[in-house]
Scaffold this active site. Structure first.
Site, short mmCIF file in Angstrom:
data_model
loop_
_atom_site.label_atom_id
_atom_site.label_comp_id
_atom_site.label_asym_id
_atom_site.label_seq_id
_atom_site.Cartn_x
_atom_site.Cartn_y
_atom_site.Cartn_z
N LYS A 159 -2.09 1.33 -1.65
CA LYS A 159 -2.45 2.37 -0.68
C LYS A 159 -2.68 3.75 -1.28
O LYS A 159 -2.33 4.77 -0.68
CB LYS A 159 -1.37 2.46 0.41
CG LYS A 159 -1.23 1.19 1.23
CD LYS A 159 -0.12 1.25 2.22
CE LYS A 159 1.24 1.13 1.55
NZ LYS A 159 2.34 0.88 2.51
N ASP A 195 8.41 -1.85 5.36
CA ASP A 195 8.14 -1.48 6.76
C ASP A 195 7.99 -2.70 7.66
O ASP A 195 8.34 -2.66 8.84
CB ASP A 195 6.91 -0.55 6.87
CG ASP A 195 5.67 -1.06 6.15
OD1 ASP A 195 5.74 -2.12 5.50
OD2 ASP A 195 4.62 -0.39 6.24
C1 GLC Z 1 0.97 -2.40 1.52
C2 GLC Z 1 2.31 -2.52 0.83
C3 GLC Z 1 3.29 -3.29 1.70
C4 GLC Z 1 3.36 -2.68 3.08
C5 GLC Z 1 1.96 -2.59 3.68
C6 GLC Z 1 1.97 -1.92 5.05
O1 GLC Z 1 0.41 -3.67 1.61
O2 GLC Z 1 2.17 -3.12 -0.42
O3 GLC Z 1 4.57 -3.29 1.11
O4 GLC Z 1 4.19 -3.45 3.91
O5 GLC Z 1 1.12 -1.87 2.83
O6 GLC Z 1 2.42 -0.60 4.97
#
Ligand code: GLC
Length: 454
Positions: A159, A195
């Protein structure tokens, strides 16, 4: 003005590459299922693409958790600090959002953790708990190889983050060190979690069928309740029946498994990202990329002379200028009405758009968001089928799911088509999983350690 030519049929045809047939979705399901099994298996895990990390969370909340907790939430667009007071049947929560400036997102790990610790200390001061020693749950939404509930090694950034010196190290230790460098506040870090896990826990607090947590926000990922005996990478013994698994399905496709449905737009997004070749499925689904996918299609159709009379604008051809929230806004217009669409196009300097152009723009948005919803649905259907429980609730959070006007409905329809007959499901918005979920995980952890020492 000359006669308006209707290019919509040709644009529709160009957009067909964004549509996933049921046959393709079923093939995607087979591949994802295979990858999940690889992630869970001891021998196959090291080379698996979908990592299926053990979370060390084995007990869901029972509704009896009580107490005052701090929580940190890092990994979406915002960084937040929260204080949560869990009481009988309700909870109070106060929180504050702090910016993570771009230079910190891509700077050093030390600077990142110092920034987090500083925000935490300021928050504690403002909420009159500066002198207290509180338990803290840390929602850290990146792929973590967890070694315990309070130890997690960062596997890779996702991200848009790329802080140096963190991959391969324990992020709980990173935070502890930063707190120690300050030397002013006292914190017990009771748990680190994803999360998706927070979302599941937060939903499970009230709804005992909740066994899947899903995020469709800046990134996309899911976690689910697996039988502990199938979690071959868990070495802590099988004293308890279940284990929450963080699939990290955003990485699905990193080995080419999705190439048979990827488009030129997907490849362009990937090439220009900070992590080329990584998080391939996430780049087809999540809020960080949906707007840009739409923009790339619109730019192409403009260059082909199919849109805006062949005349674009600087912004249309500028990377990142079409926000994912525009997709939600445009699709919120009623059929035949283009109020939001017109506003967005004006913001992009495309005031010369005709009604036919607006219909085409809306169609492109629909194709991109529908494909995302269908991919997510295929993934959820894999998990529901794998668990085989008669009725499962999916707790969901994230900006795309929350704000897109049709995402929920698209998902309900598609999952219903893809799950095995007889399996029922509910999709539920999970209010503030990253905050409340972190407090709950911390509370459950405390509950256990108290029992252990009682
Ligand atoms: C990315 C992260 C993951 C998280 C997701 C949503 O894929 O690697 O850990 O849960 O974003 O935020």
């Amino acid at each position: 003005m000359g006669m308006a030519i209707n290019n919509l049929p040709q644009i529709r045809e160009e957009c067909e590459i964004l549509q996933l047939s049921e046959k393709q979705l079923r093939e995607i399901m087979v591949r994802l299922h295979r990858d999940i099994e690889k992630g869970l298996g001891k021998d196959t895990h090291p080379s698996s693409i979908v990592k299926c990390w053990i979370t060390y969370i084995q007990d869901l909340p029972n509704g009896k958790e009580r107490g005052k907790f701090l929580a940190l939430d890092l990994g979406g667009t915002n960084f937040r600090v929260l204080i949560i007071n869990l009481r009988e049947n309700h909870f109070d929560m106060q929180s504050k959002i702090y910016a993570i400036p771009q230079h910190i997102m891509t700077g050093t790990g030390i600077a990142l953790f110092d920034h987090i610790a500083e925000c935490l200390a300021n928050f504690m001061m403002e909420h009159n708990v500066y002198e207290e020693r509180l338990a803290l749950g840390f929602t850290f939404s990146f792929p973590l190889k967890q070694v315990g509930l309070t130890k997690g090694i960062l596997e890779r950034w996702t991200k848009g983050f790329s802080c140096s010196g963190v991959v391969g190290t324990d992020v709980v230790q990173g935070l502890k060190d930063a707190i120690a460098r300050r030397g002013d506040v006292q914190i017990d870090i009771c748990a680190i979690l994803n999360d998706t896990t927070g979302t599941l826990m937060s939903c499970a607090w009230k709804n005992h069928n909740c066994k899947i947590g899903l995020i469709v926000g800046t990134g996309s990922n899911a976690c689910y309740v697996e039988k502990a005996e199938l979690c071959e990478n868990f070495e802590g013994g099988q004293s308890r029946a279940d284990m929450l698994i963080n699939t990290e399905w955003g990485a699905f496709g990193d080995d080419g498994a999705l190439d048979f449905v990827r488009t030129e737009f997907d490849r362009e997004i990937d090439v220009n990202s900070v992590n080329p070749g990584k998080q391939i499925q996430e780049k087809m689904i999540s809020g960080m990329y949906l707007g840009e996918l739409v923009r790339l299609a619109l730019a192409k159709f403009t260059r082909m002379g199919l849109l805006f009379g062949g005349r674009g604008s600087d912004l249309l051809f500028q990377r990142g200028s079409f926000y994912t929230k525009y997709v939600s806004e445009i699709e919120s217009d009623k059929a035949g009405d283009y109020t939001s669409c017109m506003e967005v196009l004006e913001e992009l300097g495309l005031d010369h758009a005709t009604e036919a152009d607006m219909a085409a723009v809306r169609h492109v948005c629909e194709c991109v968001s529908r494909r995302a919803a269908h991919l997510v649905s295929a993934g959820i259907a894999v998990l529901i089928n794998k668990m085989g429980e008669p009725r499962v609730t999916v707790g969901i959070d994230g900006s795309v799911y929350r704000f897109h006007p049709h995402f929920h409905t698209l998902m309900c329809e598609k999952i219903a088509k893809l799950v095995q007959p007889g399996l029922q499901f509910d999709l539920m918005l999970s209010e503030d999983g990253s905050g409340r979920g972190a407090a709950l995980v911390a509370a459950v952890a405390c509950r256990e350690s108290q029992q252990q020492f009682a």
